[in-house]
Design a protein around this motif. Structure first.
Motif, PDB file in Angstrom:
ATOM      1  N   GLN A 158      16.789 -22.245  19.889  1.00  0.00           N
ATOM      2  CA  GLN A 158      16.906 -23.033  20.954  1.00  0.00           C
ATOM      3  C   GLN A 158      16.216 -22.765  22.164  1.00  0.00           C
ATOM      4  OE1 GLN A 158      20.850 -22.443  22.597  1.00  0.00           O
ATOM      5  NE2 GLN A 158      21.379 -24.377  23.470  1.00  0.00           N
ATOM      6  N   THR A 159      15.559 -23.837  22.802  1.00  0.00           N
ATOM      7  CA  THR A 159      14.804 -23.677  24.046  1.00  0.00           C
ATOM      8  C   THR A 159      15.329 -24.551  25.014  1.00  0.00           C
ATOM      9  OG1 THR A 159      13.362 -25.311  23.388  1.00  0.00           O
ATOM     10  CG2 THR A 159      12.931 -23.079  22.816  1.00  0.00           C
ATOM     11  N   ASN A 160      15.309 -24.318  26.416  1.00  0.00           N
ATOM     12  CA  ASN A 160      15.669 -25.075  27.600  1.00  0.00           C
ATOM     13  C   ASN A 160      14.670 -25.291  28.424  1.00  0.00           C
ATOM     14  OD1 ASN A 160      18.290 -24.626  27.016  1.00  0.00           O
ATOM     15  ND2 ASN A 160      18.344 -22.715  27.489  1.00  0.00           N
ATOM     16  N   THR A 161      13.341 -24.916  28.016  1.00  0.00           N
ATOM     17  CA  THR A 161      12.396 -25.300  29.116  1.00  0.00           C
ATOM     18  C   THR A 161      11.775 -26.780  28.767  1.00  0.00           C
ATOM     19  OG1 THR A 161       9.910 -24.946  29.752  1.00  0.00           O
ATOM     20  CG2 THR A 161      10.423 -24.616  27.284  1.00  0.00           C
ATOM     21  N   LYS A 162      11.391 -27.453  29.823  1.00  0.00           N
ATOM     22  CA  LYS A 162      10.970 -29.004  29.525  1.00  0.00           C
ATOM     23  C   LYS A 162       9.473 -28.984  29.743  1.00  0.00           C
ATOM     24  CE  LYS A 162      14.779 -31.020  32.395  1.00  0.00           C
ATOM     25  NZ  LYS A 162      15.226 -31.788  33.298  1.00  0.00           N
ATOM     26  N   VAL A 163       8.861 -27.921  29.610  1.00  0.00           N
ATOM     27  CA  VAL A 163       7.190 -27.661  29.702  1.00  0.00           C
ATOM     28  C   VAL A 163       7.007 -27.438  28.192  1.00  0.00           C
ATOM     29  CG1 VAL A 163       5.237 -26.321  29.962  1.00  0.00           C
ATOM     30  CG2 VAL A 163       6.997 -26.714  31.619  1.00  0.00           C
ATOM     31  N   HIS A 164       5.856 -28.433  27.583  1.00  0.00           N
ATOM     32  CA  HIS A 164       5.358 -28.329  26.314  1.00  0.00           C
ATOM     33  C   HIS A 164       4.831 -26.764  26.135  1.00  0.00           C
ATOM     34  CE1 HIS A 164       6.211 -32.186  25.450  1.00  0.00           C
ATOM     35  NE2 HIS A 164       5.239 -32.777  26.622  1.00  0.00           N
ATOM     36  N   GLU A 165       5.181 -25.921  24.993  1.00  0.00           N
ATOM     37  CA  GLU A 165       4.608 -24.746  24.784  1.00  0.00           C
ATOM     38  C   GLU A 165       3.843 -24.589  23.660  1.00  0.00           C
ATOM     39  OE1 GLU A 165       7.109 -21.186  27.098  1.00  0.00           O
ATOM     40  OE2 GLU A 165       8.416 -22.133  25.636  1.00  0.00           O
ATOM     41  N   LEU A 166       2.827 -23.953  23.639  1.00  0.00           N
ATOM     42  CA  LEU A 166       1.949 -23.808  22.388  1.00  0.00           C
ATOM     43  C   LEU A 166       1.961 -22.328  22.434  1.00  0.00           C
ATOM     44  CD1 LEU A 166       0.372 -24.409  19.965  1.00  0.00           C
ATOM     45  CD2 LEU A 166      -1.443 -24.714  21.297  1.00  0.00           C
ATOM     46  N   ILE A 167       2.559 -21.546  21.493  1.00  0.00           N
ATOM     47  CA  ILE A 167       2.294 -20.080  21.301  1.00  0.00           C
ATOM     48  C   ILE A 167       1.456 -19.696  20.075  1.00  0.00           C
ATOM     49  CG2 ILE A 167       3.741 -17.898  21.337  1.00  0.00           C
ATOM     50  CD1 ILE A 167       4.709 -20.079  23.300  1.00  0.00           C
ATOM     51  N   LEU A 168       0.304 -18.863  20.402  1.00  0.00           N
ATOM     52  CA  LEU A 168      -0.695 -18.462  19.592  1.00  0.00           C
ATOM     53  C   LEU A 168      -0.955 -17.218  19.267  1.00  0.00           C
ATOM     54  CD1 LEU A 168      -3.732 -20.822  21.045  1.00  0.00           C
ATOM     55  CD2 LEU A 168      -2.081 -21.323  19.296  1.00  0.00           C
ATOM     56  N   GLY A 169      -0.626 -16.685  17.935  1.00  0.00           N
ATOM     57  CA  GLY A 169      -0.924 -15.399  17.701  1.00  0.00           C
ATOM     58  C   GLY A 169      -2.281 -15.161  17.250  1.00  0.00           C
ATOM     59  N   LEU A 170      -3.018 -14.248  17.926  1.00  0.00           N
ATOM     60  CA  LEU A 170      -4.620 -13.867  17.572  1.00  0.00           C
ATOM     61  C   LEU A 170      -4.584 -12.646  16.895  1.00  0.00           C
ATOM     62  CD1 LEU A 170      -6.105 -14.381  21.197  1.00  0.00           C
ATOM     63  CD2 LEU A 170      -5.369 -16.183  19.401  1.00  0.00           C
ATOM     64  N   GLY A 171      -5.452 -12.797  15.889  1.00  0.00           N
ATOM     65  CA  GLY A 171      -5.814 -11.516  14.909  1.00  0.00           C
ATOM     66  C   GLY A 171      -7.295 -11.660  14.320  1.00  0.00           C
ATOM     67  N   SER A 172      -7.380 -10.742  13.290  1.00  0.00           N
ATOM     68  CA  SER A 172      -8.867 -10.853  12.741  1.00  0.00           C
ATOM     69  C   SER A 172      -8.716  -9.920  11.207  1.00  0.00           C
ATOM     70  CB  SER A 172      -9.845 -10.020  13.559  1.00  0.00           C
ATOM     71  OG  SER A 172      -9.793  -8.844  13.690  1.00  0.00           O
ATOM     72  N   ALA A 173      -9.281 -10.271  10.401  1.00  0.00           N
ATOM     73  CA  ALA A 173      -9.321  -9.687   8.960  1.00  0.00           C
ATOM     74  C   ALA A 173     -10.752  -9.511   8.572  1.00  0.00           C
ATOM     75  CB  ALA A 173      -8.575 -10.613   7.931  1.00  0.00           C
ATOM     76  N   SER A 174     -10.779  -8.148   7.864  1.00  0.00           N
ATOM     77  CA  SER A 174     -12.038  -7.883   7.309  1.00  0.00           C
ATOM     78  C   SER A 174     -11.866  -8.146   5.863  1.00  0.00           C
ATOM     79  CB  SER A 174     -12.067  -6.294   7.375  1.00  0.00           C
ATOM     80  OG  SER A 174     -12.261  -5.953   8.729  1.00  0.00           O
ATOM     81  N   LEU A 175     -12.877  -8.925   5.342  1.00  0.00           N
ATOM     82  CA  LEU A 175     -12.669  -9.441   4.160  1.00  0.00           C
ATOM     83  C   LEU A 175     -13.320  -8.335   3.197  1.00  0.00           C
ATOM     84  CD1 LEU A 175     -14.002 -13.035   4.519  1.00  0.00           C
ATOM     85  CD2 LEU A 175     -11.386 -12.017   4.513  1.00  0.00           C
ATOM     86  N   GLY A 176     -12.279  -8.031   2.104  1.00  0.00           N
ATOM     87  CA  GLY A 176     -12.812  -7.252   1.091  1.00  0.00           C
ATOM     88  C   GLY A 176     -13.565  -5.708   1.513  1.00  0.00           C
ATOM     89  N   THR A 177     -13.048  -5.316   2.788  1.00  0.00           N
ATOM     90  CA  THR A 177     -13.767  -4.012   3.097  1.00  0.00           C
ATOM     91  C   THR A 177     -12.911  -2.829   2.650  1.00  0.00           C
ATOM     92  OG1 THR A 177     -14.405  -5.145   5.274  1.00  0.00           O
ATOM     93  CG2 THR A 177     -14.217  -2.645   5.208  1.00  0.00           C
ATOM     94  N   THR A 178     -13.576  -1.919   1.950  1.00  0.00           N
ATOM     95  CA  THR A 178     -12.789  -0.618   1.553  1.00  0.00           C
ATOM     96  C   THR A 178     -12.803   0.130   2.712  1.00  0.00           C
ATOM     97  OG1 THR A 178     -15.067   0.073   0.874  1.00  0.00           O
ATOM     98  CG2 THR A 178     -13.775  -0.768  -0.743  1.00  0.00           C
ATOM     99  N   ARG A 179     -12.322   1.455   2.589  1.00  0.00           N
ATOM    100  CA  ARG A 179     -11.859   2.283   3.817  1.00  0.00           C
ATOM    101  C   ARG A 179     -13.148   2.929   4.364  1.00  0.00           C
ATOM    102  NH1 ARG A 179      -7.486   6.936   2.739  1.00  0.00           N
ATOM    103  NH2 ARG A 179      -8.110   7.236   5.134  1.00  0.00           N
ATOM    104  N   CYS A 180     -14.171   3.214   3.393  1.00  0.00           N
ATOM    105  CA  CYS A 180     -15.441   3.567   3.893  1.00  0.00           C
ATOM    106  C   CYS A 180     -16.497   2.476   4.011  1.00  0.00           C
ATOM    107  CB  CYS A 180     -15.871   4.764   2.879  1.00  0.00           C
ATOM    108  SG  CYS A 180     -14.797   6.301   2.886  1.00  0.00           S
ATOM    109  N   GLY A 181     -16.093   1.294   3.762  1.00  0.00           N
ATOM    110  CA  GLY A 181     -17.375   0.177   3.920  1.00  0.00           C
ATOM    111  C   GLY A 181     -17.396  -0.183   5.111  1.00  0.00           C
TER     112      GLY A 181
END
Length: 721
Positions: free
Chosen positions: A473-496
């Motif tokens: 439930q929200t009360n603000t009249k402003v349009h809000e866009l919430i973005l979650g930023l991240g990154s992923a290492s593809l196929g990386t092993t612990r020592c790679g």
């Protein structure tokens, strides 16, 4: 902390250079403390007998040297507490452990019953960090103390473990050669593939080309796979569970507070020297009232029929917010499982669909049509046989709406093409079929535990089918866009090498509605921040097209980041978003770094387990706050440990700076995950990004995985739940 009000000599080197800083630390780190300040390197001598370095020195008031004072306090405290029976584990953060047998959990639990030598030690200790806190009366230095347990092997090497018949295969090892050390500490060099006599052979996951080492020059890395195996080998099959229970007991709020307060009380009796002639002493606790403490309202929910509810359980009465039209007539699901477990799987799925205990039938809770399933069993737990079962499901000709995959117990940690679940999930995702996994351990749980697991699986299935269980439930009249930023290492092993990284952004509306995940192109790790910005801009473009924003509307973009973003990246993101928004929209930005890993704990003396109520917010300064996202009602199981508050840092460049509002919003977003019915330890923006990053990293180890799959319709689904 109380520190003598005196002046000390501070050295300065202009034009900061990181390599020179590291060289000075290595050469003079025992006699000086060093810290960067703007474009200079500053230093203070801690050993009065040490030679003066070649830099400009001047006298300054000790309270005017900024965060350099915190380093002096830590170094002085290190000298103060280090004694023959207390070992220094690491310097930053300062970590010490007791060497007394009575403070070794392994010794107290198994010492009397184990006659043979056992190298594993689980020692009680403390982690200490000096920080600047911003009291209402002004900034001051304080010590942040946490009670910990630390596992080590003493002076035992891999040669000792081999002599005891311990199996090193599949585990990671550290080099004891000083030439391989990093910052004075042994480094991981690779994963053991086989052992011949006292020679250890590393597999493809290793640093460098060298693959053979003498066992006496290696130590075992005590990661999550090594500890259970060690405990079982030396103490028996129940040993790791006993150690885990004891560690959890010590981590509980009351026991933790007892250990911390006792430690501080003992050390408060004397002062200690932080620099030649400068004394410091502990001077009482920092309270929430000192800093500024408030309690924000808990979130309320919108459920079926646009009704309001105080908890997610309100949907059991009113139903979900949105039921996908394609589910009313029924759900066609295919099941992939091991042939040897077929009966067990069918029984488990019957409980999932028809209900068991407190878990109600799916049709009753989620208002969907009947679920019918067809089983395609695999001859074994191998990835090849699971792929054949998948192909059989496709060849059958039905247009599947859902796939449920039983994960074989012996393959959960398998990498790449050897992991049957990853192979199967990738195949179904390429056909835009949502996949839900379930494990043997879940099937075997007693009913009083399994009923809750079934409820969570039902929720995830409904969300993956496109359903919306509840919103905020929200009360603000402003349009809000919430973005979650991240990154992923593809196929990386612990020592790679991390040379295949994608930026990713999750996008939500202000009421918690999940829109999409946008991924960037694949880049090298050094470019990952630029890739994160690229994904955020792409997400804004896609959402901008879907939202009914009109000229003159106010839009607030809130970014939840997994790390501090550099100024140039924030400015680039703002510029690109404003270019997309156009002049007809008024856009505000709030850049937030949400930190899960930080040293500060909040204790509530009025509560039995010392856990503060959910919704408590403690200001750590004008732009930083701690938010208690889990309270005593959410931590009902001792195994969950003591919850750490979420640390929110509002970054420079933000144009919307209401930290109270943003704290309340972060609390609300920690209660809108569609993985389970209860609040989580981080907002869903960060949680989903972490889940996606983990899955992308694992899927990236497949030889035939194409990450661009997620840039189509799959990116708007909840495929990662």
């Amino acid at each position: 902390m109380d520190v003598d009000d005196v002046k000390i000599e501070v050295g300065t080197l202009a034009s900061y250079d990181n390599e020179r800083h590291r060289a000075l630390e290595d050469a003079h780190g025992n006699d000086y403390v060093f810290r960067r300040r703007d474009d200079c390197l500053e230093a203070v001598r801690t050993n009065p007998k040490a030679a003066l370095l070649d830099m400009k020195f001047e006298k300054r008031a000790v309270h005017k040297i900024g965060k350099l004072l915190n380093l002096l306090i830590e170094r002085g405290f290190e000298r103060y507490i280090t004694k023959p029976k207390i070992a220094l584990v690491r310097r930053r953060p300062l970590t010490v452990v007791s060497l007394e047998p009575k403070n070794d959990l392994a010794n107290t639990l198994f010492g009397r019953t184990t006659r043979s030598r056992f190298p594993l030690h689980v020692r009680r200790g403390f982690r200490i960090e000096a920080r600047t806190v911003y009291r209402k009366t002004g900034p001051a230095s304080a010590l942040v103390v946490d009670a910990i347990t630390h596992s080590d092997l003493g002076d035992a090497t891999c040669a000792d473990l081999i002599a005891d018949g311990f199996d090193l295969r599949g585990l990671y090892v550290l080099s004891l050669n000083p030439a391989d050390a990093k910052h004075g500490r042994p480094t991981i060099i690779g994963q053991v593939v086989r052992v011949e006599g006292m020679t250890v052979h590393l597999g493809s996951d290793r640093r460098g080309d060298r693959a053979q080492y003498e066992a006496s020059m290696l130590s075992l890395d005590l990661g999550p796979a090594a500890l259970p195996r060690l405990a079982t080998h030396y103490f028996g099959p129940e040993a790791h569970e006993e150690l885990w229970d004891e560690r959890n007991t010590l981590a509980m709020g009351s026991r933790r507070w007892e250990r911390i307060s006792g430690f501080v009380e003992r050390l408060s009796k004397r002062s200690f020297e932080i620099a030649p002639g400068v004394m410091a002493r502990l001077s009482g606790w920092v309270t929430g009232a000192d800093l500024g403490q408030t309690t924000v309202p808990l979130p309320r929910y919108i459920v079926g029929g646009n009704r309001q509810a105080d908890s997610t359980r309100g949907l059991f009465k009113s139903g979900p917010v949105h039921v996908p039209p394609g589910t009313h007539a029924g759900i066609r699901a295919c099941i992939i499982c091991e042939r040897s477990r077929r009966r067990e799987v069918e029984s488990f799925l019957k409980a999932l669909i028809d209900g068991e205990g407190s878990h109600r039938p799916l049709t009753q809770t989620w208002k969907i049509g009947a679920v019918s399933f067809t089983v395609f069993d695999a001859a074994s737990s191998s990835a090849a046989d699971y792929e054949k079962a998948f192909q059989a499901a496709i060849d059958e000709g039905t247009k599947w709406q859902l796939a449920l995959v039983q994960v074989p117990s012996d393959t959960e940690n398998a990498l790449g093409d050897q992991n049957p679940y990853l192979v199967t999930k990738a195949k179904f995702l390429s056909r835009n079929v949502p996949v839900q996994e379930f494990r043997v351990e879940t099937m075997k749980k007693p009913m009083n535990q399994r009923q809750w697991a079934l409820g969570g699986i039902g929720l995830q299935v409904f969300a993956k089918l496109g359903g919306v269980p509840w919103l905020l439930q929200t009360n603000t009249k402003v349009h809000e866009l919430i973005l979650g930023l991240g990154s992923a290492s593809l196929g990386t092993t612990r020592c790679g090498d991390r040379d295949r990284v994608v930026g990713l952004t999750t996008a939500f509306s202000g009421d918690g509605r999940y829109y999409l995940t946008e991924t960037s192109r694949t880049v090298k790790y050094e470019e990952h921040e630029s890739a994160v910005v690229e994904s955020a801009v792409a997400a804004f473009k896609r959402v901008r097209a879907d939202m009914a924003w009109r000229p003159g509307d106010c839009v607030r973009v809130v970014l939840h980041s997994f790390k501090d973003l550099r100024k140039k990246h924030m400015e680039a993101l703002k510029y690109a978003v404003l270019a997309v928004a156009g002049s007809e929209l008024k856009v505000d930005f709030a850049f937030l770094h949400l930190a899960q890993q930080h040293p500060i704990l909040l204790f509530d003396p009025a509560e039995q387990q010392q856990i503060p109520p959910r919704g408590v917010v403690v200001k750590m300064g004008q732009f930083e706050a701690l938010v208690a996202v889990l309270g005593p009602n959410e931590v009902r199981n001792d195994r969950l440990g003591f919850p750490r508050p979420l640390c929110m840092k509002l970054q420079e460049g933000s144009t919307f700076t209401d930290l109270g509002y943003l704290s309340q919003q972060a609390l609300a977003f920690s209660a809108v995950s569609w993985r389970n019915f209860t609040p989580t330890s981080v907002p869903v923006t960060v949680l989903y990004a972490e889940l996606i990053a983990d899955l992308l990293g694992r899927l990236g180890s497949l030889s035939r995985w194409d990450p661009d799959i997620l840039r189509g319709d799959v990116g708007t689904s909840r495929w990662f739940l």
